[in-house]
Design an enzyme around this catalytic site. Sequence first.
Site, PDB file in Angstrom:
ATOM      1  N   TYR A 167       0.830  -1.197   0.000  1.00 38.04           N
ATOM      2  CA  TYR A 167       0.000   0.000   0.000  1.00 38.04           C
ATOM      3  C   TYR A 167       0.873   1.260   0.000  1.00 38.04           C
ATOM      4  CZ  TYR A 167      -3.899  -3.037   1.454  1.00 38.04           C
ATOM      5  OH  TYR A 167      -4.862  -4.017   1.535  1.00 38.04           O
ATOM      6  N   PRO A 206     -15.937  -3.470   2.634  1.00 41.18           N
ATOM      7  CA  PRO A 206     -17.233  -3.841   3.223  1.00 41.18           C
ATOM      8  C   PRO A 206     -18.376  -2.896   2.854  1.00 41.18           C
ATOM      9  CG  PRO A 206     -15.879  -2.774   4.868  1.00 41.18           C
ATOM     10  CD  PRO A 206     -15.004  -2.960   3.657  1.00 41.18           C
ATOM     11  N   LEU A 209     -22.019   1.640  -1.211  1.00 40.60           N
ATOM     12  CA  LEU A 209     -23.133   1.423  -0.283  1.00 40.60           C
ATOM     13  C   LEU A 209     -23.361   2.592   0.673  1.00 40.60           C
ATOM     14  CD1 LEU A 209     -22.597  -2.365   0.562  1.00 40.60           C
ATOM     15  CD2 LEU A 209     -24.519  -1.356  -0.684  1.00 40.60           C
ATOM     16  N   GLY A 211     -24.374   5.572  -0.252  1.00 43.25           N
ATOM     17  CA  GLY A 211     -25.410   6.474  -0.756  1.00 43.25           C
ATOM     18  C   GLY A 211     -24.826   7.756  -1.327  1.00 43.25           C
ATOM     19  N   LYS A 212     -23.524   7.905  -1.223  1.00 42.12           N
ATOM     20  CA  LYS A 212     -22.859   9.119  -1.708  1.00 42.12           C
ATOM     21  C   LYS A 212     -22.893   9.203  -3.231  1.00 42.12           C
ATOM     22  CE  LYS A 212     -18.233  11.250  -1.804  1.00 42.12           C
ATOM     23  NZ  LYS A 212     -16.834  11.136  -1.297  1.00 42.12           N
TER      24      LYS A 212
END
Length: 377
Positions: free
Chosen positions: A108, A264, A270, A272-273
């Site tokens: 990363y 996740p 998920l 909603g943005k």
Amino acid sequence: MAMATHFTFPFNYVVSEGSRGRGSFVRKLVRAVASGDSVAPATSEESKVKLGGSDLKVTKLGIGVWSWGDNSYWNDFQWDDRKLKAAKGAFDTSLDNGIDFFDTAEVYGSKFSLGAISSETLLGRFIRERKERYPAAEISVATKFAALPWRLGRKSVITALKDSLSRLELSSVDLYQLHWPGLWGNEGYLDGLGDAVEQGLVKAVGVSNYSEKRLRDAYERLKKRGIPLASNQVNYSLIYRAPEQTGVKAACDELGVTLIAYSPIAQGALTGKYTPENPPSGPRGRIYTREFLTKLQPLLNRIKQIGENYSKTPTQVALNWLVAQGNVIPIPGAKNAEQAKEFAGAIGWSLTDNEVSELQTLASEIKPVIGFPVEYL
């Protein structure tokens, strides 16, 4: 009935001396006060779970730090001081809200992945700065070994781990994982994990992106040395349920291996943005397309409705759904303090069984996006 002892410092604590595991916290607190040390917000034992068959306990939700220092997938291809400050805010806010489990990896933010600065380096710096303020702060760190084709044998695992420890400025880590299965030499990598445990460099070991068969093989190989396989970290969310379909989730439950769920909240889909009119930027926009987001709207609307009943956000509902599956620790990625605080609000409450089933049914009607291919091998 347990007596409650109140301590008032920069924060208010209510410590039940009759609660299991709290007595040690009281003693630490008293010693800190007597010595004049700063006292950090503490994470209660009730908010922690054992990681698989290991002795390691971590919070029921962790924080993924893939985005820290990255400019190849996240951060709109750029990393600057503003984003560095935001990442530091995410770290401190997570701890202030009782989340002390952080997951990173050697790739990363690394030069290998065309990153700006290593996520491990940043995490190590943040930990050092935190401990300068709060010497007794307890922080659990997980990192990962990259199974690159030129890395051969068990010694390569120990060498890479020591390099990670140097970047993290730590003498050991809590969890060390194989990031993905190698093209060859996986038995040697597993032996390297066992060596790391025996050398005291790690408390627990796990794998990531392992199929059911690979998971079982890894479990058995480590078991022969008396070392439990603590976890398998895989892509798992309400709209990406491959671990259920491939037998990985069932195998984890059967073997007592904790499933750590990355992505996740489906990389933000998920929350909603994002909408068909406002898809995510960068590479995510090619995964979560306008067409996909259009099909996702009915599910997002229901998630939002359910969340309103609990005064919770769609993000918190989606994460709570994962926790409700049992034996799952979600690790959403936090890029700033606001996200970290929101993630912490995903635990400490529960959806009803009917709500869990309803969301599962609605999500099943949506064709999932493509995941990480090696999980099917």
